[in-house]
Structure formats: structure tokens, C-alpha cells
Design a protein around this motif. Structure first.
Motif, PDB file in Angstrom:
ATOM      1  N   GLN A 132      47.680  96.144  35.579  1.00  0.00           N
ATOM      2  CA  GLN A 132      48.894  96.554  36.380  1.00  0.00           C
ATOM      3  C   GLN A 132      48.779  97.993  36.850  1.00  0.00           C
ATOM      4  OE1 GLN A 132      52.567  95.516  34.448  1.00  0.00           O
ATOM      5  NE2 GLN A 132      51.353  94.248  33.244  1.00  0.00           N
ATOM      6  N   ARG A 133      47.574  98.686  36.927  1.00  0.00           N
ATOM      7  CA  ARG A 133      47.339  99.969  37.387  1.00  0.00           C
ATOM      8  C   ARG A 133      47.862  99.992  39.005  1.00  0.00           C
ATOM      9  NH1 ARG A 133      41.365 101.918  35.504  1.00  0.00           N
ATOM     10  NH2 ARG A 133      41.123  99.530  35.371  1.00  0.00           N
ATOM     11  N   PRO A 134      48.233 101.317  39.221  1.00  0.00           N
ATOM     12  CA  PRO A 134      48.878 101.443  40.615  1.00  0.00           C
ATOM     13  C   PRO A 134      47.747 100.899  41.517  1.00  0.00           C
ATOM     14  CG  PRO A 134      49.057 103.426  39.075  1.00  0.00           C
ATOM     15  CD  PRO A 134      48.517 102.446  38.569  1.00  0.00           C
ATOM     16  N   GLY A 135      47.981 100.335  42.762  1.00  0.00           N
ATOM     17  CA  GLY A 135      46.833  99.918  43.868  1.00  0.00           C
ATOM     18  C   GLY A 135      46.476  98.531  43.235  1.00  0.00           C
ATOM     19  N   ALA A 181      37.929  99.373  53.349  1.00  0.00           N
ATOM     20  CA  ALA A 181      39.158  99.211  52.582  1.00  0.00           C
ATOM     21  C   ALA A 181      39.177  99.074  51.201  1.00  0.00           C
ATOM     22  CB  ALA A 181      39.785  97.971  53.097  1.00  0.00           C
ATOM     23  N   LEU A 182      38.324  98.729  50.713  1.00  0.00           N
ATOM     24  CA  LEU A 182      37.999  98.624  48.993  1.00  0.00           C
ATOM     25  C   LEU A 182      37.736  99.994  48.346  1.00  0.00           C
ATOM     26  CD1 LEU A 182      36.411  94.996  47.957  1.00  0.00           C
ATOM     27  CD2 LEU A 182      38.794  95.810  47.927  1.00  0.00           C
ATOM     28  N   ALA A 183      36.683 100.636  49.299  1.00  0.00           N
ATOM     29  CA  ALA A 183      36.196 101.961  49.016  1.00  0.00           C
ATOM     30  C   ALA A 183      37.468 102.997  48.911  1.00  0.00           C
ATOM     31  CB  ALA A 183      35.080 102.290  49.894  1.00  0.00           C
ATOM     32  N   GLN A 184      38.231 102.993  50.048  1.00  0.00           N
ATOM     33  CA  GLN A 184      39.258 103.575  50.242  1.00  0.00           C
ATOM     34  C   GLN A 184      40.422 103.708  48.999  1.00  0.00           C
ATOM     35  OE1 GLN A 184      40.521 102.554  54.220  1.00  0.00           O
ATOM     36  NE2 GLN A 184      40.441 104.634  54.715  1.00  0.00           N
ATOM     37  N   ARG A 185      40.502 102.355  48.686  1.00  0.00           N
ATOM     38  CA  ARG A 185      41.620 101.998  47.647  1.00  0.00           C
ATOM     39  C   ARG A 185      41.005 102.467  46.289  1.00  0.00           C
ATOM     40  NH1 ARG A 185      43.042  95.838  46.681  1.00  0.00           N
ATOM     41  NH2 ARG A 185      43.763  96.339  48.845  1.00  0.00           N
ATOM     42  N   MET A 186      39.825 102.452  46.157  1.00  0.00           N
ATOM     43  CA  MET A 186      39.268 103.042  44.679  1.00  0.00           C
ATOM     44  C   MET A 186      39.057 104.326  44.914  1.00  0.00           C
ATOM     45  SD  MET A 186      37.784 103.042  41.971  1.00  0.00           S
ATOM     46  CE  MET A 186      37.351 101.398  41.485  1.00  0.00           C
ATOM     47  N   THR A 238      40.840 109.485  42.615  1.00  0.00           N
ATOM     48  CA  THR A 238      41.293 110.893  42.767  1.00  0.00           C
ATOM     49  C   THR A 238      42.663 111.184  42.536  1.00  0.00           C
ATOM     50  OG1 THR A 238      41.725 110.349  45.125  1.00  0.00           O
ATOM     51  CG2 THR A 238      39.369 111.085  44.443  1.00  0.00           C
ATOM     52  N   SER A 239      43.791 110.235  42.119  1.00  0.00           N
ATOM     53  CA  SER A 239      45.131 110.510  41.799  1.00  0.00           C
ATOM     54  C   SER A 239      45.013 111.212  40.423  1.00  0.00           C
ATOM     55  CB  SER A 239      45.924 109.298  42.100  1.00  0.00           C
ATOM     56  OG  SER A 239      45.295 108.317  40.938  1.00  0.00           O
ATOM     57  N   PRO A 297      29.244 105.353  43.227  1.00  0.00           N
ATOM     58  CA  PRO A 297      29.159 106.567  43.801  1.00  0.00           C
ATOM     59  C   PRO A 297      30.627 107.319  44.096  1.00  0.00           C
ATOM     60  CG  PRO A 297      28.018 104.997  45.331  1.00  0.00           C
ATOM     61  CD  PRO A 297      28.948 104.116  44.283  1.00  0.00           C
ATOM     62  N   ILE A 298      31.758 106.397  44.213  1.00  0.00           N
ATOM     63  CA  ILE A 298      32.976 106.913  44.490  1.00  0.00           C
ATOM     64  C   ILE A 298      33.397 107.766  43.219  1.00  0.00           C
ATOM     65  CG2 ILE A 298      35.699 106.334  44.821  1.00  0.00           C
ATOM     66  CD1 ILE A 298      34.292 104.299  46.707  1.00  0.00           C
ATOM     67  N   ASN A 299      33.161 106.766  42.018  1.00  0.00           N
ATOM     68  CA  ASN A 299      33.479 107.404  40.865  1.00  0.00           C
ATOM     69  C   ASN A 299      32.610 108.587  40.247  1.00  0.00           C
ATOM     70  OD1 ASN A 299      35.696 105.497  39.462  1.00  0.00           O
ATOM     71  ND2 ASN A 299      34.222 103.998  39.818  1.00  0.00           N
ATOM     72  N   MET A 300      31.351 108.432  40.741  1.00  0.00           N
ATOM     73  CA  MET A 300      30.543 109.656  40.174  1.00  0.00           C
ATOM     74  C   MET A 300      31.109 111.194  40.926  1.00  0.00           C
ATOM     75  SD  MET A 300      28.169 110.867  38.964  1.00  0.00           S
ATOM     76  CE  MET A 300      26.405 110.564  38.827  1.00  0.00           C
TER      77      MET A 300
END
Length: 191
Positions: A64-67, A84-89, A94-95, A158-161
């Protein structure tokens, strides 16, 4: 597994928010339902009635995490769905809340029992996102040998990194680059 007894939406929301706070503060390994209930003024008996196993409480809260309740993209193209998935992640990690929750997932010891919770949470999430790849497969865009969970790892790592380790920008241009690279790796369509 949750026990099916009615729980008011407000109460469920308070409990899930408390779990998120505790995971961000202490991580999965040090999560304690009793301490959480005490810190957040919640009734531990009610929590245990609905989630007898603390791991199930964690998994339910992580689902139930945001998004996570946002509909999956179906743009008609694997490339734009991946974008779209990359943007969501990127938006989540980054929040402030997302960064804290993701930090609580770090594994310090691969031999502790809570590694299973992390794996289950990831597999559940990857399974739900697998529909994006099913759509691409039906459109003939996806190679048959592609494992969607691995493709998602290629997209999200890569996004998480950047967000969690280097602090570099994770903007739309970066998300588009990563989505494009993953698309090229898994697609049947010539790029």
C-alpha cells in the motif's frame, strides 16, 4: 496472512502509516509490532487480530505504498510503458517517504529471516507489474525469453542507484534513457 474481520478504513490507514513510519525509522530487520503500537498509540490486540504474523503486516503495508495503487500504464508501446514505470519509480524513490522506506529495505545480513519478507514484497510487486510485459508480448514487442522480473530490475536498479546512493538527478530525461536501454534489451522491435 490477514484475518478477515472488519477494520475501518481510517484504522487501517493509521496502522499502515505507522508501519511505513517504523520501517523508515528502523528498517525491516528491527520492526516490532508492539513497539510500533506503543509509539503510535495503536491497539496491539487489534493489529494482531488482523495481522497475526508481523511479516504479513509488513507485506500488506508495503503493498500500500504511495503510487502502488495507480493503474498500470498501457500506452500501446513497450518503450512508453517502461518510461511511465521509470517515472513512477523515480517519483517514489526521490520522495522523502519513499527514500526512507527504500532505505529500510537494505540487507545487512543475507542470512536473517527478514530477507524472505523483502523477496516476497519484490516478487509480489514484480508480478503485478508483469501485466505491462504481458501487454507487450501480446503486441509482439517482447522477446519470448524475457523474464519480466529481471527486466524490471534492469529498469529500476539505475534509478534506485542514483536516488539512494549517488544523489544525482533522476529526471524525465534519465528515466527515458533507462527505459530506452531496457526496451532495446528486451524488445523484438528494431530500435
Amino acid at each position: 496472512m490477514t484475518v478477515e474481520h472488519s477494520l475501518a478504513d481510517d484504522d487501517r490507514h493509521r496502522i499502515v502509516a505507522a508501519v511505513h513510519d517504523e520501517l523508515a525509522r528502523w528498517g525491516i530487520d528491527r520492526f516490532d509490532a508492539g513497539a510500533m503500537a506503543d509509539r503510535h498509540g495503536l491497539d496491539l490486540a487489534v493489529i494482531r487480530q488482523h495481522w497475526p504474523d508481523p511479516e504479513d503486516l509488513i507485506l500488506d503495508a508495503l503493498a500500500q505504498r504511495p503510487g502502488y495503487d495507480t493503474p498500470l500504464p498501457d500506452t500501446g508501446s513497450l518503450r512508453t510503458d517502461l518510461f511511465a514505470l521509470a517515472q513512477r519509480m523515480a517519483g517514489m524513490v526521490t520522495s522523502e517517504e519513499g527514500r526512507k522506506l527504500h532505505g529500510g529495505h537494505l540487507i545487512a545480513d543475507t542470512h536473517i529471516a527478514s530477507v524472505g519478507v523483502r523477496r516476497t514484497a519484490w516478487r509480489t510487486r514484480a508480478s503485478s507489474l508483469g501485466r505491462v510485459f504481458d501487454q507487450a508480448r501480446r503486441r509482439g514487442e517482447l522477446r519470448e525469453d524475457v523474464d519480466h522480473a529481471t527486466a524490471l530490475e534492469l529498469l529500476f536498479a539505475p534509478i534506485n542507484m542514483r536516488a539512494l546512493y549517488t544523489g544525482e538527478a533522476v529526471d524525465d530525461a534519465y528515466c527515458e534513457t533507462v527505459a530506452d536501454l531496457v526496451c532495446r534489451a528486451v524488445s523484438t522491435v528494431d530500435q
